[in-house]
Design a protein around this motif. Structure first.
Motif, short mmCIF file in Angstrom:
data_model
loop_
_atom_site.label_atom_id
_atom_site.label_comp_id
_atom_site.label_asym_id
_atom_site.label_seq_id
_atom_site.Cartn_x
_atom_site.Cartn_y
_atom_site.Cartn_z
N PRO A 90 10.98 -35.61 -25.64
CA PRO A 90 10.91 -35.07 -24.30
C PRO A 90 10.06 -33.82 -24.29
CG PRO A 90 13.02 -34.55 -25.29
CD PRO A 90 12.27 -35.38 -26.28
N ALA A 91 9.03 -33.82 -23.47
CA ALA A 91 8.14 -32.67 -23.42
C ALA A 91 8.68 -31.61 -22.48
CB ALA A 91 6.75 -33.11 -22.95
N GLU A 92 8.28 -30.37 -22.72
CA GLU A 92 8.78 -29.26 -21.93
C GLU A 92 8.14 -29.25 -20.55
OE1 GLU A 92 6.99 -29.14 -24.61
OE2 GLU A 92 8.10 -28.25 -26.25
N GLN A 93 8.83 -28.61 -19.60
CA GLN A 93 8.29 -28.45 -18.28
C GLN A 93 7.62 -27.09 -18.16
OE1 GLN A 93 10.88 -29.17 -15.03
NE2 GLN A 93 11.56 -31.14 -15.75
N SER A 94 6.69 -26.99 -17.22
CA SER A 94 6.08 -25.70 -16.95
C SER A 94 7.14 -24.72 -16.51
CB SER A 94 5.02 -25.86 -15.84
OG SER A 94 4.67 -24.61 -15.32
N PRO A 95 7.11 -23.46 -17.02
CA PRO A 95 8.12 -22.50 -16.62
C PRO A 95 8.05 -22.14 -15.16
CG PRO A 95 6.42 -21.47 -17.98
CD PRO A 95 6.19 -22.95 -18.04
N THR A 96 6.93 -22.41 -14.48
CA THR A 96 6.85 -22.09 -13.07
C THR A 96 7.37 -23.22 -12.20
OG1 THR A 96 4.60 -22.97 -12.94
CG2 THR A 96 4.83 -20.64 -13.47
N SER A 97 7.63 -24.39 -12.80
CA SER A 97 8.06 -25.54 -12.03
C SER A 97 9.58 -25.57 -11.91
CB SER A 97 7.59 -26.83 -12.70
OG SER A 97 8.18 -27.95 -12.08
N ARG A 98 10.08 -25.79 -10.69
CA ARG A 98 11.52 -25.87 -10.49
C ARG A 98 11.92 -27.22 -9.91
NH1 ARG A 98 13.06 -22.27 -13.99
NH2 ARG A 98 11.76 -20.43 -13.80
N ARG A 99 10.96 -28.14 -9.79
CA ARG A 99 11.31 -29.47 -9.34
C ARG A 99 12.05 -30.20 -10.45
NH1 ARG A 99 5.70 -31.79 -7.31
NH2 ARG A 99 4.88 -30.11 -8.61
N SER A 100 13.07 -30.95 -10.10
CA SER A 100 13.85 -31.67 -11.10
C SER A 100 13.39 -33.12 -11.10
CB SER A 100 15.35 -31.58 -10.78
OG SER A 100 16.09 -32.32 -11.71
N GLY A 138 16.73 -20.19 -10.38
CA GLY A 138 15.44 -19.68 -9.97
C GLY A 138 14.97 -18.54 -10.87
N GLU A 139 13.96 -17.80 -10.39
CA GLU A 139 13.38 -16.72 -11.17
C GLU A 139 14.33 -15.54 -11.28
OE1 GLU A 139 10.56 -16.93 -12.65
OE2 GLU A 139 9.67 -18.72 -11.76
N GLY A 189 13.23 -10.35 -16.34
CA GLY A 189 13.35 -10.39 -17.79
C GLY A 189 13.18 -11.76 -18.40
N GLN A 190 12.81 -12.76 -17.60
CA GLN A 190 12.61 -14.09 -18.15
C GLN A 190 11.35 -14.17 -18.99
OE1 GLN A 190 12.66 -16.78 -14.80
NE2 GLN A 190 14.82 -17.24 -15.07
N ARG A 191 11.39 -14.99 -20.02
CA ARG A 191 10.23 -15.32 -20.81
C ARG A 191 10.40 -16.75 -21.29
NH1 ARG A 191 9.55 -11.36 -25.44
NH2 ARG A 191 8.08 -12.91 -26.22
N ALA A 192 9.33 -17.36 -21.74
CA ALA A 192 9.41 -18.75 -22.20
C ALA A 192 10.34 -18.85 -23.39
CB ALA A 192 8.02 -19.27 -22.55
#
Length: 223
Positions: free
Chosen positions: A4-14, A183-184, A187-190
């Motif tokens: 399973p590949a990772e999702q973009s951190p900016t994407s919130r669509r499920s 959501g955002e 202090g978040q980081r990848a």
């Protein structure tokens, strides 16, 4: 093997992970394209130029590979951002499943899947090595304490392993959906999460392929 590949951190669509078809697998079977997908997951949307700087590649090269990935819906252009000369790209939301190489009879497809698996494994190993080497020096204490790297080794049969992997993946998806729903936050980081479960090969039980013979150079033998 399912990757399973990772999702973009900016994407919130499920979006549910999709199985890649043969054409998409062939398109992804390139070391730089796997690096591009991983970089977009780690650092968020990028231009061809910024990707080139991150990957030490020319912008012309990253631009070409971005277009090839876009043909197979592995990346997408962000509408309304950038210009015709500076296009912004992101991972297409939703994970992807990489099937086992044993799903194919074509030698080309077998090698394509194995190449993708090797590139993903190399990337994961590189990130883990960087964390273990530099993490304590560059991260705040709370990040170090929140991180974990553990191993459990025990005997299982293939049915037990399949059941374990299914339950882990199901629970992981539930937790990830909960985090995305927040959501955002400041202090978040990848963050990359590795859950590896696989049988350990045993040279006493498993017949390893013999290494290929290296042809000798007749000229060298005579010298």
């Amino acid at each position: 093997m399912s990757t399973p590949a990772e999702q973009s951190p900016t994407s919130r669509r499920s979006n549910a992970p999709r199985d890649l078809d043969m054409a998409s697998l062939k398109a992804l079977a390139h070391p730089l394209r796997v690096k591009i997908l991983n970089t977009l997951s780690q650092f968020g949307p990028q231009t061809a130029c910024s990707l080139g700087e991150l990957l030490d590649e020319s912008s012309g090269s990253t631009s070409y590979h971005l277009r090839q990935l876009a043909k197979h819906r592995l990346v997408e252009e962000i509408e309304g951002k950038g210009t015709t000369r500076e296009r912004w790209w992101q991972r297409t939301p939703g994970g992807i499943n990489i099937p086992s190489s044993r799903s194919f009879s074509s030698p080309d497809m077998v090698e394509a899947v194995r190449l993708i698996d090797r590139n993903y494994a190399a990337y994961r190993s590189e990130l883990l090595a960087e964390f273990t080497r530099y993490g304590d020096d560059v991260l705040d204490l709370d990040w170090a304490q929140a991180s974990s790297s553990g191993t459990a080794t025990l005997p299982m049969n293939s049915t037990q392993l399949a059941d374990y992997v299914e339950k882990i993946n199901e629970y992981s998806r539930t937790l990830l959906d909960q985090i995305k729903a927040v959501g955002e936050l400041e202090g978040q980081r990848a963050v990359q999460i590795h859950i590896n479960a696989f049988p350990i090969l045993d040279p006493r039980l498993d017949a390893f392929p013999e290494p290929a013979e290296v042809p000798t150079n007749p000229t060298e033998e005579q010298s």
